[in-house]
Design a protein around this motif. Structure first.
Motif, PDB file in Angstrom:
ATOM      1  N   TYR A   1      -8.842 -15.227   5.480  1.00 52.74           N
ATOM      2  CA  TYR A   1      -8.566 -13.795   5.581  1.00 52.74           C
ATOM      3  C   TYR A   1      -7.315 -13.499   6.401  1.00 52.74           C
ATOM      4  CZ  TYR A   1     -10.935 -14.365  10.102  1.00 52.74           C
ATOM      5  OH  TYR A   1     -11.294 -14.790  11.359  1.00 52.74           O
ATOM      6  N   GLN A   2      -6.926 -14.409   7.278  1.00 51.73           N
ATOM      7  CA  GLN A   2      -5.781 -14.155   8.145  1.00 51.73           C
ATOM      8  C   GLN A   2      -4.442 -14.238   7.422  1.00 51.73           C
ATOM      9  OE1 GLN A   2      -6.197 -15.697  12.321  1.00 51.73           O
ATOM     10  NE2 GLN A   2      -7.839 -16.905  11.407  1.00 51.73           N
ATOM     11  N   LYS A   3      -4.444 -14.723   6.196  1.00 53.09           N
ATOM     12  CA  LYS A   3      -3.168 -14.818   5.478  1.00 53.09           C
ATOM     13  C   LYS A   3      -2.792 -13.522   4.773  1.00 53.09           C
ATOM     14  CE  LYS A   3      -4.820 -16.915   1.096  1.00 53.09           C
ATOM     15  NZ  LYS A   3      -4.679 -18.140   0.254  1.00 53.09           N
ATOM     16  N   PHE A   4      -3.680 -12.534   4.786  1.00 53.79           N
ATOM     17  CA  PHE A   4      -3.387 -11.264   4.136  1.00 53.79           C
ATOM     18  C   PHE A   4      -2.569 -10.357   5.058  1.00 53.79           C
ATOM     19  CE2 PHE A   4      -7.051 -12.845   1.856  1.00 53.79           C
ATOM     20  CZ  PHE A   4      -6.713 -12.595   0.537  1.00 53.79           C
ATOM     21  N   LYS A   5      -1.439  -9.861   4.550  1.00 55.72           N
ATOM     22  CA  LYS A   5      -0.552  -8.952   5.273  1.00 55.72           C
ATOM     23  C   LYS A   5      -0.379  -7.685   4.434  1.00 55.72           C
ATOM     24  CE  LYS A   5       0.197 -12.656   7.830  1.00 55.72           C
ATOM     25  NZ  LYS A   5      -0.404 -12.837   9.179  1.00 55.72           N
ATOM     26  N   ILE A   6      -0.063  -6.591   5.106  1.00 57.04           N
ATOM     27  CA  ILE A   6       0.092  -5.301   4.431  1.00 57.04           C
ATOM     28  C   ILE A   6       1.509  -4.780   4.638  1.00 57.04           C
ATOM     29  CG2 ILE A   6      -0.725  -2.917   4.295  1.00 57.04           C
ATOM     30  CD1 ILE A   6      -2.824  -4.935   3.409  1.00 57.04           C
ATOM     31  N   ILE A   7       2.113  -4.282   3.550  1.00 64.93           N
ATOM     32  CA  ILE A   7       3.419  -3.618   3.635  1.00 64.93           C
ATOM     33  C   ILE A   7       3.251  -2.156   3.254  1.00 64.93           C
ATOM     34  CG2 ILE A   7       5.692  -3.423   2.542  1.00 64.93           C
ATOM     35  CD1 ILE A   7       5.887  -6.383   2.460  1.00 64.93           C
ATOM     36  N   VAL A   8       3.813  -1.263   4.067  1.00 63.05           N
ATOM     37  CA  VAL A   8       3.748   0.170   3.784  1.00 63.05           C
ATOM     38  C   VAL A   8       5.174   0.721   3.671  1.00 63.05           C
ATOM     39  CG1 VAL A   8       1.520   0.487   4.905  1.00 63.05           C
ATOM     40  CG2 VAL A   8       3.603   0.725   6.255  1.00 63.05           C
ATOM     41  N   PRO A   9       5.372   1.800   2.893  1.00 65.82           N
ATOM     42  CA  PRO A   9       6.713   2.329   2.653  1.00 65.82           C
ATOM     43  C   PRO A   9       7.220   3.275   3.725  1.00 65.82           C
ATOM     44  CG  PRO A   9       5.127   3.529   1.337  1.00 65.82           C
ATOM     45  CD  PRO A   9       4.355   2.450   2.036  1.00 65.82           C
ATOM     46  N   ASN A  10       6.353   3.750   4.598  1.00 67.92           N
ATOM     47  CA  ASN A  10       6.728   4.771   5.584  1.00 67.92           C
ATOM     48  C   ASN A  10       6.214   4.373   6.955  1.00 67.92           C
ATOM     49  OD1 ASN A  10       7.048   7.095   7.156  1.00 67.92           O
ATOM     50  ND2 ASN A  10       6.718   8.462   5.415  1.00 67.92           N
ATOM     51  N   ILE A  11       7.098   4.236   7.915  1.00 70.39           N
ATOM     52  CA  ILE A  11       6.706   3.782   9.252  1.00 70.39           C
ATOM     53  C   ILE A  11       5.803   4.792   9.950  1.00 70.39           C
ATOM     54  CG2 ILE A  11       8.613   4.779  10.586  1.00 70.39           C
ATOM     55  CD1 ILE A  11       8.796   2.030  12.010  1.00 70.39           C
ATOM     56  N   ASP A  12       5.877   6.075   9.545  1.00 70.73           N
ATOM     57  CA  ASP A  12       5.080   7.112  10.203  1.00 70.73           C
ATOM     58  C   ASP A  12       3.592   7.007   9.899  1.00 70.73           C
ATOM     59  OD1 ASP A  12       7.360   8.228  11.343  1.00 70.73           O
ATOM     60  OD2 ASP A  12       7.735   9.496   9.601  1.00 70.73           O
ATOM     61  N   ILE A  13       3.224   6.270   8.842  1.00 75.23           N
ATOM     62  CA  ILE A  13       1.812   6.193   8.483  1.00 75.23           C
ATOM     63  C   ILE A  13       1.144   4.925   9.007  1.00 75.23           C
ATOM     64  CG2 ILE A  13       2.177   7.550   6.388  1.00 75.23           C
ATOM     65  CD1 ILE A  13       2.031   5.000   4.780  1.00 75.23           C
ATOM     66  N   ILE A  14       1.908   4.088   9.705  1.00 70.96           N
ATOM     67  CA  ILE A  14       1.344   2.819  10.166  1.00 70.96           C
ATOM     68  C   ILE A  14       0.149   3.036  11.083  1.00 70.96           C
ATOM     69  CG2 ILE A  14       1.778   0.814  11.640  1.00 70.96           C
ATOM     70  CD1 ILE A  14       4.464   0.496  10.379  1.00 70.96           C
TER      71      ILE A  14
ATOM     72  N   ILE B   1       0.854  -1.189   0.000  1.00 75.63           N
ATOM     73  CA  ILE B   1       0.000   0.000   0.000  1.00 75.63           C
ATOM     74  C   ILE B   1       0.888   1.237   0.000  1.00 75.63           C
ATOM     75  CG2 ILE B   1      -1.618   1.366   1.367  1.00 75.63           C
ATOM     76  CD1 ILE B   1      -2.947  -1.155   2.250  1.00 75.63           C
ATOM     77  N   ASN B   2       0.740   2.065  -1.030  1.00 71.83           N
ATOM     78  CA  ASN B   2       1.549   3.277  -1.146  1.00 71.83           C
ATOM     79  C   ASN B   2       0.743   4.556  -0.954  1.00 71.83           C
ATOM     80  OD1 ASN B   2       3.983   1.855  -1.850  1.00 71.83           O
ATOM     81  ND2 ASN B   2       3.083   1.493  -3.860  1.00 71.83           N
ATOM     82  N   ASN B   3      -0.577   4.466  -1.008  1.00 70.74           N
ATOM     83  CA  ASN B   3      -1.410   5.663  -0.917  1.00 70.74           C
ATOM     84  C   ASN B   3      -2.830   5.252  -0.515  1.00 70.74           C
ATOM     85  OD1 ASN B   3      -2.878   4.939  -3.437  1.00 70.74           O
ATOM     86  ND2 ASN B   3      -0.877   5.342  -4.371  1.00 70.74           N
ATOM     87  N   PRO B   4      -3.698   6.219  -0.176  1.00 74.83           N
ATOM     88  CA  PRO B   4      -5.070   5.883   0.240  1.00 74.83           C
ATOM     89  C   PRO B   4      -5.864   5.112  -0.804  1.00 74.83           C
ATOM     90  CG  PRO B   4      -4.524   8.125   0.887  1.00 74.83           C
ATOM     91  CD  PRO B   4      -3.387   7.648   0.028  1.00 74.83           C
ATOM     92  N   ALA B   5      -5.611   5.359  -2.087  1.00 75.23           N
ATOM     93  CA  ALA B   5      -6.324   4.615  -3.132  1.00 75.23           C
ATOM     94  C   ALA B   5      -5.979   3.131  -3.061  1.00 75.23           C
ATOM     95  CB  ALA B   5      -5.993   5.182  -4.508  1.00 75.23           C
TER      96      ALA B   5
END
Length: 270
Positions: free
Chosen positions: A192-205, A168-172
């Motif tokens: 559903y539990q196998k889905f994980k999310i990666i984000v580029p910026n720790i400040d938005i977690i 995920i890089n943005n709200p869209a």
């Protein structure tokens, strides 16, 4: 391709064999994260990355230098339809990491998926490839998925995966990822539990953790699900057990993300 038989030292994470699907539902490029994940995993176990060319866009190839253009997954897909079997070939990045990228010379108006006549070829290919890789003794299989749910190879890779890692890089991206996870969980009965999310910026977690909560209707019951979120510079968090997962306010008034980990001792696969 050689068969892997190698002893691991106790200093490395004990990561059980598994299939991982790296996927952005909006079709954005995830090859850089996939390549990084492969490199980090190869410090602990053996890994194989296969780029599924559902969109016909070669991305993984350009994450590496001076690799053979003739060894690519597009050739294997066409070969699989013609012969009904896979003669596995791959590019060795290091002793424990192998990759099979999309064809960097593919014609943009004639991708390999258009060369296939039977949809069963595309549906069966990810499973057949994973079984062939596992026979070689490789522990982790990563599918770099380009497509959406309407693309047979992407759908099958997500279905077979033990973990589905969504970037995920943005709200869209966030909104569309929630729609896809909900659809796969409720309609197709994916775990559903196998889905994980990666984000580029720790400040938005912290912001994303609040927004990612979703209500799912599973087996006639309503549940609230919030996927685990990982900062892209801490990819090995996907494979360790969390002891602490919380926010703490520091002197500047900002929130810092604190975690402690221990290696996951679980052996085997589902």
């Amino acid at each position: 391709m050689r068969i892997i038989k190698k002893q691991r030292t106790d200093t490395k994470l004990k990561i059980p064999p598994q299939v991982i699907a790296m996927w952005n539902p909006g079709g954005n490029n995830t090859a850089n994260i996939t390549a990084r994940l492969g490199r980090e995993l190869s410090q602990h176990t053996t890994a194989f990355i296969a780029e599924l060319p559902c969109l016909g866009i070669p991305r993984l190839f350009f994450q590496y230098q001076n690799i053979d253009r003739e060894i690519n997954i597009d050739n294997l897909i066409v070969e699989y339809e013609r012969q009904g079997e896979i003669n596995l070939r791959s590019i060795e990045i290091n002793d424990d990491l192998f990759v099979l990228p999309a064809n960097p010379n593919i014609m943009p108006d004639y991708p390999s998926s258009d060369k296939v006549e039977k949809i069963d070829t595309l549906l069966d290919f990810p499973i057949t490839l994973a079984n062939k890789v596992r026979q070689k003794g490789i522990s982790i299989i990563i599918f770099e998925c380009q497509g959406q749910l309407t693309n047979p190879m992407t759908f099958q890779a997500i279905k077979q995966a033990d973990k589905v890692i969504t970037t995920i890089n943005n709200p869209a991206d966030l909104g569309w990822s929630k729609v896809n996870i909900k659809r796969l969980s409720e309609t197709y009965h994916f775990d559903y539990q196998k889905f994980k999310i990666i984000v580029p910026n720790i400040d938005i977690i912290s912001d994303y953790e609040k927004a990612l909560g979703m209500k799912l209707y599973i087996d006639g019951k309503e549940i609230t699900f919030k996927p685990e979120i990982i900062f892209q510079d801490n990819l090995m968090e996907l494979f360790v057990k969390k002891e602490v997962h919380y926010f703490n306010e520091n002197k500047s008034g900002k929130f810092s993300f604190l975690r402690k980990f221990k290696a996951n001792k679980k052996e085997g696969v589902k």
